[in-house]
Design a protein around this motif. Structure first.
Motif, PDB file in Angstrom:
ATOM      1  N   ALA A   9       0.823  -1.205   0.000  1.00 48.00           N
ATOM      2  CA  ALA A   9       0.000   0.000   0.000  1.00 48.00           C
ATOM      3  C   ALA A   9       0.855   1.251   0.000  1.00 48.00           C
ATOM      4  N   PRO A  12       3.353   3.136  -4.374  1.00 49.85           N
ATOM      5  CA  PRO A  12       2.403   3.281  -5.449  1.00 49.85           C
ATOM      6  C   PRO A  12       2.852   2.674  -6.778  1.00 49.85           C
ATOM      7  N   ILE A  13       3.851   3.244  -7.460  1.00 50.43           N
ATOM      8  CA  ILE A  13       4.163   2.737  -8.800  1.00 50.43           C
ATOM      9  C   ILE A  13       5.629   2.878  -9.180  1.00 50.43           C
ATOM     10  N   PHE A 221      -4.733   8.255 -12.588  1.00 48.49           N
ATOM     11  CA  PHE A 221      -5.079   7.205 -11.622  1.00 48.49           C
ATOM     12  C   PHE A 221      -3.836   6.639 -10.932  1.00 48.49           C
ATOM     13  N   LEU A 222      -2.661   6.844 -11.526  1.00 44.24           N
ATOM     14  CA  LEU A 222      -1.436   6.312 -10.939  1.00 44.24           C
ATOM     15  C   LEU A 222      -1.131   6.931  -9.571  1.00 44.24           C
ATOM     16  N   THR A 223      -1.612   8.141  -9.347  1.00 42.36           N
ATOM     17  CA  THR A 223      -1.268   8.841  -8.109  1.00 42.36           C
ATOM     18  C   THR A 223      -2.196   8.490  -6.956  1.00 42.36           C
ATOM     19  N   PHE A 224      -3.240   7.686  -7.202  1.00 47.21           N
ATOM     20  CA  PHE A 224      -4.201   7.317  -6.159  1.00 47.21           C
ATOM     21  C   PHE A 224      -4.801   8.552  -5.477  1.00 47.21           C
ATOM     22  N   GLY A 225      -4.989   9.589  -6.272  1.00 45.61           N
ATOM     23  CA  GLY A 225      -5.601  10.799  -5.742  1.00 45.61           C
ATOM     24  C   GLY A 225      -4.650  11.742  -5.037  1.00 45.61           C
ATOM     25  N   MET A 226      -3.378  11.371  -4.905  1.00 42.91           N
ATOM     26  CA  MET A 226      -2.416  12.255  -4.250  1.00 42.91           C
ATOM     27  C   MET A 226      -2.001  13.378  -5.190  1.00 42.91           C
ATOM     28  N   PHE A 231       3.048  12.723  -4.609  1.00 39.26           N
ATOM     29  CA  PHE A 231       3.186  11.369  -5.120  1.00 39.26           C
ATOM     30  C   PHE A 231       4.590  11.064  -5.646  1.00 39.26           C
TER      31      PHE A 231
END
Length: 482
Positions: A9, A12-13, A221-226, A231
Motif C-alpha cells: 500500500a 504506489p508505482i 489514476f497512478l497517483t491514487f488521488g495524491m 506522489f
C-alpha cells in the motif's frame, strides 16, 4: 503477510522506473539540486514510514513468528525453488527471444538501434542459455550489447542498465561453474544487480521530477488521488527503499520482492505489452528473490541483523547513490549541465491528442496549451504555421507575462516581490520555449527549448515552495500572481 500488504500500500508505482520510456528527456540537463529533495517534507515522511515497516519486519523476523512466516513462504515457493535455475534460464532466454522478435532495440525498448544484426546477437544469446557450456558466451553477449549501445547513447544514460545487465551476466557465469563455492553466489549476484538498478533509476524522480509530469497528466489514476508533488517523491522513496530491501535479511528482501512484483504487474495492463517486455527480466528476478530459501548472509551479516543497521544502512545507501548520481552528472556534463544535449523521445505509447506529452505534443499544441492540458484542434495539426503566426504567439506569451510580473514586484517585501515577479517571468520563458517547439525547426534551438522548459519549471516549483514556507499562498499560474 500483513507487513507485506502494508508495504504494498505504501509503494504506489515504481514500475515506471525508467520514465524515459514515457516522456521526453534530456540526459545532459542539470538535475534539480539535491537540497530541494532534502527540504521536501513528503520525502522524509516516506522515509520514516518505510523505516518503520523495515524495523517492524526485523522485529518479527527475529521472533518465532518470523521463522513461521519464512517457513510458510518456503512451502509456498518450494516447487519453484527446486527448479529456480531452470526458471531463471528460461526467462532470460525468453526475454532475448522477445526483444529479438520486437527488433530495433539493444537491451530494452528504451535503447533503440537501426542495426538489424543486433537482433541476431540477441537470438544467439537466447540459444546459449540452453547449455551450461555456452552460458558464459551468452553472458559475454549481454556485456557486448551494453558496450555496443555506447555508440548511440552516452555512458551516464547507460548506467541505468549496467547493474541489471552485469547481474544477469554474472549469474550465467556463476551458474555454469562447476565450483560449488562460486555457484552459491549466483542468485545473490542477481539480487544485487536488480537492487542497484532500482535504487539508481529511482533517483530520476528526485533529479528530474518534470519528466514524470506528463505521465501523471496522462494517467492520473497512478497517483491514487495524491497531489503530483506528493506522489512523485514518495514513489521515488518507495522504489529506492524496496531496492535497498532486496539486499537485506531474508524476510525483508522477500517481502520487498513480493511488494515490487505486485506493483510491477499492476503497471502491465495500463502500459501495455511493450512495458511487459521491457520489465519481464526484472520481474522474473524479483520472483526468484521471493522464492529464494537462502538464510545465509554473506555481506555485513552483523549490521544486517542489528535493528540499528536498518537506518544506518539506508542512510549510507542514500548518501552513496545520491553522491554518485549528482557527482557523475557533474563529471560528465559540468555543474550547469549541457543545454544542447540531444533531446530524445522513447515513448512506448501511441500519441494521444487527449493526453499529449513529449516533443510531438509540443509541436501540436499552441503556446501555453500544454501547461493547461488542452489539445489543439485536429485541423490545426496539419496546418503549416507562418512567420506571422509565430510572432503573434511570441507576443502573446510576453503580454501574458508582463502584467502578473509587474504586479508581483509591487509587494512591499522585496524578497517576496522578487519571487512573485520571477514566477511569471519563468512561466513566460516556458511559454516562449513551447512556441519555439511548435514553430521552430533548428535542432539546437529545439534542444535548448526542451532544456529550458525542464530547468525553469523546476525553479518555479522551488520558488512556490519558498512562498509556502514563508506563509504566502503561491499563485496557481502566472496569470494569478498578485
Amino acid at each position: 503477510m500483513l507487513i507485506a500488504a502494508a508495504l504494498g500500500a505504501l509503494l504506489p508505482i515504481p514500475a515506471e522506473a525508467h520514465v524515459k520510456w514515457f516522456a521526453p528527456y534530456i540526459v545532459g540537463a542539470p538535475p534539480a539540486p539535491i537540497s530541494r529533495t532534502l527540504a521536501d517534507a513528503w520525502f522524509w515522511t516516506a522515509i520514516l514510514l518505510v523505516l518503520a515497516f523495515f524495523v517492524a519486519t526485523r522485529l518479527v523476523e527475529k521472533s518465532i513468528i518470523g521463522e513461521g512466516v519464512l517457513a510458510a513462504m518456503d512451502r509456498l515457493t518450494d516447487p519453484l525453488w527446486r527448479r529456480l535455475d531452470d526458471f531463471v534460464r528460461v526467462v532470460v532466454g525468453g526475454f532475448f527471444v522477445a526483444i529479438f522478435a520486437v527488433g530495433g532495440v539493444y537491451l530494452t525498448p528504451d535503447l533503440k538501434t537501426p542495426a538489424e544484426w543486433v537482433s541476431w546477437v540477441q537470438f544467439v544469446i537466447a540459444l546459449g542459455i540452453f547449455s551450461r557450456r555456452t552460458m558464459p558466451v551468452s553472458a559475454a553477449g549481454i556485456v557486448f550489447l551494453w558496450l555496443l549501445a555506447l555508440r548511440d547513447y552516452d555512458f551516464f544514460h547507460l548506467l541505468d542498465y549496467l547493474a541489471l545487465g552485469l547481474g544477469v551476466a554474472g549469474y550465467l557465469v556463476l551458474a555454469a561453474s562447476e565450483d560449488f563455492e562460486r555457484r552459491k553466489y549466483r542468485f545473490e549476484v542477481l539480487r544485487v544487480g536488480v537492487s542497484i538498478a532500482l535504487m539508481w533509476s529511482s533517483l530520476e524522480k528526485f533529479a528530474y521530477p518534470d519528466w514524470f509530469y506528463p505521465l501523471v497528466v496522462e494517467k492520473p489514476f497512478l497517483t491514487f488521488g495524491m497531489p503530483r508533488d506528493v506522489f512523485i517523491p514518495m514513489a521515488g522513496v518507495a522504489e529506492f527503499t524496496m531496492g535497498f530491501g532486496l539486499l537485506w535479511t531474508p524476510l525483508v528482501r522477500r517481502l520487498s520482492a513480493v511488494a515490487l512484483f505486485v506493483i510491477f504487474n499492476a503497471a502491465v495492463y495500463p502500459f501495455g505489452r511493450t512495458d511487459l517486455v521491457g520489465h519481464a527480466l526484472i520481474m522474473a528476478i524479483i520472483v526468484a528473490i521471493a522464492a529464494d530459501h537462502t538464510r545465509q548472509l554473506h555481506f555485513l551479516p552483523a549490521i544486517k541483523r542489528s535493528l540499528a543497521g536498518v537506518p544506518a544502512g539506508l542512510a549510507t545507501a542514500l548518501v552513496l547513490f545520491t553522491t554518485g548520481y549528482w557527482g557523475l552528472h557533474i563529471a560528465f556534463y559540468g555543474i550547469d549541465g549541457q543545454a544542447g544535449a540531444r533531446p530524445m523521445e522513447m515513448a512506448t505509447h501511441t500519441y494521444s491528442p487527449e493526453h499529449p506529452h513529449g516533443p510531438k505534443a509540443a509541436e501540436s499544441l499552441a503556446a501555453g496549451e500544454l501547461h493547461q492540458g488542452m489539445a489543439m484542434p485536429a485541423a490545426a495539426l496539419s496546418e503549416q504555421p507562418t512567420t506571422g503566426e509565430a510572432a503573434a504567439a511570441f507576443e502573446t506569451t510576453m503580454a501574458a507575462m508582463h502584467g502578473p510580473m509587474m504586479a508581483g514586484m509591487r509587494h512591499p517585501d522585496p524578497d517576496i516581490a522578487f519571487v512573485l515577479g520571477m514566477i511569471p517571468h519563468h512561466q513566460g520563458a516556458i511559454d516562449m520555449a513551447r512556441v519555439q517547439l511548435r514553430y521552430g525547426r533548428d535542432p539546437a534551438n529545439r534542444a535548448f527549448a526542451e532544456h529550458l522548459i525542464a530547468e525553469q519549471q523546476g525553479e518555479i516549483d522551488a520558488m512556490r515552495d519558498w512562498l509556502r514556507r514563508n506563509g504566502i499562498e503561491p499563485p496557481s499560474s502566472a496569470g494569478d500572481a498578485k
